[in-house]
Design a protein around this motif. Sequence first.
Motif, short mmCIF file in Angstrom:
data_model
loop_
_atom_site.label_atom_id
_atom_site.label_comp_id
_atom_site.label_asym_id
_atom_site.label_seq_id
_atom_site.Cartn_x
_atom_site.Cartn_y
_atom_site.Cartn_z
N MET A 1 0.88 -0.88 -0.05
CA MET A 1 -0.05 0.04 0.42
C MET A 1 0.86 1.52 0.34
O MET A 1 1.75 1.20 0.16
N LYS A 2 0.23 2.18 -0.66
CA LYS A 2 1.28 3.66 -0.76
C LYS A 2 0.34 4.12 0.30
O LYS A 2 -1.18 4.47 0.33
N LEU A 3 0.99 5.21 1.01
CA LEU A 3 -0.27 5.87 2.15
C LEU A 3 0.67 7.32 1.21
O LEU A 3 1.71 7.97 1.36
N TRP A 4 -0.13 8.70 2.27
CA TRP A 4 0.39 9.83 2.23
C TRP A 4 0.65 10.34 3.57
O TRP A 4 0.88 10.05 4.00
N LEU A 5 2.25 10.88 3.15
CA LEU A 5 2.50 11.09 4.55
C LEU A 5 3.92 12.17 3.98
O LEU A 5 4.22 12.61 3.48
N ARG A 6 3.40 13.31 4.74
CA ARG A 6 5.07 14.51 4.91
C ARG A 6 4.27 15.42 3.70
O ARG A 6 5.25 15.56 2.74
N GLY A 7 3.25 14.95 3.00
CA GLY A 7 2.94 16.46 1.70
C GLY A 7 3.16 15.30 0.34
O GLY A 7 4.05 15.17 -1.09
N ALA A 8 3.74 13.78 0.31
CA ALA A 8 4.05 12.87 -0.73
C ALA A 8 3.80 11.63 -0.27
O ALA A 8 3.51 10.74 0.90
N THR A 74 -3.93 10.07 -3.36
CA THR A 74 -3.66 7.99 -2.48
C THR A 74 -4.98 7.12 -3.02
O THR A 74 -4.25 6.18 -3.43
N ALA A 75 -6.36 7.68 -3.41
CA ALA A 75 -6.97 6.57 -3.54
C ALA A 75 -6.30 5.84 -5.56
O ALA A 75 -6.36 4.70 -5.20
N GLN A 76 -5.73 6.75 -5.99
CA GLN A 76 -5.31 6.72 -7.60
C GLN A 76 -3.99 5.74 -7.18
O GLN A 76 -4.04 4.51 -7.99
N ALA A 77 -3.05 6.07 -6.43
CA ALA A 77 -1.84 5.16 -6.84
C ALA A 77 -2.24 4.07 -6.05
O ALA A 77 -1.34 3.55 -5.92
N ARG A 86 -8.50 6.52 4.95
CA ARG A 86 -8.37 7.34 6.04
C ARG A 86 -6.92 8.51 6.08
O ARG A 86 -5.99 8.49 6.11
N LEU A 87 -8.09 9.75 6.77
CA LEU A 87 -6.55 11.31 5.95
C LEU A 87 -6.63 11.50 8.35
O LEU A 87 -7.83 11.45 8.79
N VAL A 108 0.07 14.81 8.37
CA VAL A 108 -0.82 13.94 7.67
C VAL A 108 -0.82 12.52 8.19
O VAL A 108 0.16 13.01 6.42
N VAL A 109 -1.19 12.05 7.97
CA VAL A 109 -0.96 10.76 6.77
C VAL A 109 -2.33 10.65 6.57
O VAL A 109 -3.42 10.39 7.07
N ILE A 110 -2.62 9.77 5.22
CA ILE A 110 -3.36 9.86 4.86
C ILE A 110 -2.96 7.83 3.93
O ILE A 110 -2.65 7.67 3.16
N THR A 111 -4.01 6.69 4.50
CA THR A 111 -3.83 5.25 4.10
C THR A 111 -5.60 5.46 3.02
O THR A 111 -6.02 5.43 3.36
N ALA A 112 -4.94 4.20 2.75
CA ALA A 112 -6.04 3.37 1.21
C ALA A 112 -6.18 2.50 2.25
O ALA A 112 -5.67 1.36 2.10
N ALA A 113 -7.74 1.75 1.44
CA ALA A 113 -8.44 -0.06 2.15
C ALA A 113 -9.35 0.03 1.48
O ALA A 113 -9.83 0.40 0.84
#
Length: 267
Positions: A1-8, A74-77, A86-87, A108-113
């Motif tokens: 899984m790829k997640l969003w963390l600190r702008g990337a 995040t969804a696309q990745a 989840r943000l 900021v963290v964004i995860t996908a499931a």
Amino acid sequence: MKLWLRGALVEEAEAAVSPLDRGFTLGDGLFETVRVKGGKVLRPAAHLARLAAGARLLGLPLPALDFAAALAATAQANGLTEGVLRLTLTRGTGPRGVLPPATPDPTVVITAAALPPPPPPARLVIADGTRRNERSPLAQVKSLNYLDNILARQEAAGRGADDAVLLNTADRVAETSIANVFALIDGALLTPPVSEGALPGVMRAAVLAAGAREAPLSAPDLVGADALFLTSALGIRPVREIAGRILPASDLLASDLPARLRAIEGA
């Protein structure tokens, strides 16, 4: 899984948050659970408005970030067409103590499931072990501190139920551990006001806009209702049983959730 963390976007195995982050040490932060349907992030503006309101309440500065774009990326990745994002927003690291740092650096963290399978109609109990403090400002935000909800959910599991209804300090209905609750009573579709300790849910707002209305409710009101359903960002769930009573309209809701509600759910 790829997640969003600190702008990337980063790989999960490479992601790290400091153990000194106040979200970890004190639960100092907020979160939003966001549905993805057909590759589209649902209701991003409503989720981000609630996040901003919570941040104002906590005095937590929002980073200069296009949150909607970050959610979509995040969804696309992750190739997410039907799923959940989840943000999580925390105040970031800080020294020991409760008082926040003067110049916080939020995380900021964004995860996908993947979207979980549709649950069966819910069996509810009325929580005995905990209450929602409707006078607390935290009742209005999705705080990282969910311990009351966790206690209520554990109680429900111990009593053989799927979820527990939380009453407030006046013994009126607030919500369940993870959802807003709506009751069909004498032809009216009712849900507790936010002032009773109900979270201002995004799906709740959509159902209210479609014709439901707010009214204080007691536990006997729920137990005696013709039908109940629960709303969250993930959808609308009929209730089959509450406090041992099978609801008369539960089978109808389970087999054929009214078209109007289905339209709201997927909008």
